[in-house]
Design an enzyme around this catalytic site. Structure first.
Site, short mmCIF file in Angstrom:
data_model
loop_
_atom_site.label_atom_id
_atom_site.label_comp_id
_atom_site.label_asym_id
_atom_site.label_seq_id
_atom_site.Cartn_x
_atom_site.Cartn_y
_atom_site.Cartn_z
N ASP A 102 0.87 -1.17 0.00
CA ASP A 102 0.00 0.00 0.00
C ASP A 102 0.93 1.24 0.00
OD1 ASP A 102 -2.11 1.72 0.38
OD2 ASP A 102 -2.79 0.88 2.25
N GLY A 104 3.84 1.19 1.06
CA GLY A 104 5.18 0.65 0.80
C GLY A 104 6.08 0.68 2.03
N LEU A 107 7.13 -2.89 3.44
CA LEU A 107 8.08 -3.63 2.62
C LEU A 107 9.46 -2.97 2.63
CD1 LEU A 107 8.01 -6.21 1.16
CD2 LEU A 107 7.31 -5.05 -0.91
N LYS A 130 -1.02 -1.67 -4.72
CA LYS A 130 -1.86 -0.48 -4.83
C LYS A 130 -0.93 0.71 -5.06
CE LYS A 130 -5.43 -0.52 -1.57
NZ LYS A 130 -5.97 0.00 -0.28
N ASP A 158 -7.46 -8.30 6.23
CA ASP A 158 -8.48 -8.11 7.26
C ASP A 158 -8.98 -6.68 7.38
OD1 ASP A 158 -6.00 -7.01 8.38
OD2 ASP A 158 -7.08 -6.94 10.28
N ARG A 164 -10.43 -12.33 6.99
CA ARG A 164 -9.24 -12.96 6.38
C ARG A 164 -9.62 -14.27 5.70
NH1 ARG A 164 -4.65 -10.22 8.45
NH2 ARG A 164 -4.80 -9.57 10.61
C1 PRP Z 1 -0.70 -4.95 5.99
C2 PRP Z 1 -0.21 -5.83 4.87
C3 PRP Z 1 1.20 -5.33 4.62
C4 PRP Z 1 1.10 -3.87 4.99
C5 PRP Z 1 1.04 -3.05 3.73
O1 PRP Z 1 -0.30 -5.50 7.20
O2 PRP Z 1 -0.21 -7.18 5.25
O3 PRP Z 1 2.13 -5.96 5.47
O4 PRP Z 1 -0.10 -3.70 5.75
O5 PRP Z 1 0.87 -1.68 4.02
P1 PRP Z 1 1.96 -0.58 3.69
O6 PRP Z 1 2.46 -0.81 2.31
O7 PRP Z 1 1.17 0.72 3.81
O8 PRP Z 1 3.03 -0.64 4.73
P2 PRP Z 1 -0.94 -5.11 8.62
O9 PRP Z 1 -0.05 -4.17 9.33
O10 PRP Z 1 -2.36 -4.68 8.45
O11 PRP Z 1 -0.88 -6.48 9.41
P3 PRP Z 1 -1.56 -7.89 9.05
O12 PRP Z 1 -0.75 -8.48 7.92
O13 PRP Z 1 -1.43 -8.68 10.31
O14 PRP Z 1 -2.99 -7.65 8.64
#
Ligand code: PRP
Length: 175
Positions: A102, A104, A107, A130, A158, A164
């Site tokens: 999202d 980023g 990552l 995205k 989620d 999920r």
């Molecule tokens: C979500 C998803 C990615 C991250 C992406 O994890 O699984 O790891 O957000 O978002 P970003 O690119 O804006 O950083 P989340 O923190 O919701 O935890 P989860 O995997 O336990 O749902």
């Protein structure tokens, strides 16, 4: 409360695309040992489905828990590693498996963290991307689907820990 969930990507479409990703990765890593790093919790279903379809033999699956969202639909911006890798990855071919990129931030943080452990190679694979929401410069080597800026749930993703288990990717319309 939760509104209606509209299907964005059906389970059949996901199945086909995940098969293609598995073929691509298997082709790129022929005869090589790979450690897949599943980023919990969101990537649990993607990891299971992708890894089942690989045709390479030397595969390990490891897990990390990273969080950034809390119970909101917007990223908090603060990344925390709640469970780190439990093994050495120096000299290993690593592929990070994410459910979505999202902003980023997650990552980018993960790449820096894992690079500091000196893997032989490090690649990134995400089911969903995205790009319109990107705040930091990071790109995946393998992308399942590029999606618009909608809050999506299902297939591991989620909202407040729910949804999920859905077999498809859906857009959550909030009331
Ligand atoms: C979500 C998803 C990615 C991250 C992406 O994890 O699984 O790891 O957000 O978002 P970003 O690119 O804006 O950083 P989340 O923190 O919701 O935890 P989860 O995997 O336990 O749902």
């Amino acid at each position: 409360m939760f509104g209606k969930i509209d299907v964005l990507i059906s389970s059949e479409e996901i199945e086909k695309r995940v098969m293609k990703l598995a073929e691509e990765i298997s082709n790129d890593y022929k005869e090589k040992a790979v450690v897949f790093v599943c980023i919990l919790k969101g990537s649990i279903i993607f990891t299971a489905e992708l890894c089942k379809k690989l045709s390479i033999e030397d595969v390990e699956i490891e897990f990390m828990t990273v969080s950034s969202y809390g119970n909101d639909t917007k990223s908090s911006g603060t990344i925390s590693i709640d469970m780190d890798l439990c093994k050495e990855i120096g000299e290993k071919n690593i592929i990070i498996l994410e459910d979505i990129i999202d902003t980023g931030r997650t990552l980018k943080y993960l790449v820096e963290h894992l690079k500091s452990k000196n893997p032989k190679t490090l690649k990134l694979c995400t089911l969903l991307d995205k790009p319109s929401r990107r705040l930091v410069d990071v790109e995946a080597d393998y992308v399942g689907f590029t999606i618009p800026d909608e809050f999506v749930v299902g297939y591991g993703l989620d909202y407040a820990q729910k949804f999920r288990n859905l077999p498809y990717i859906g857009v959550l319309n909030q009331e």
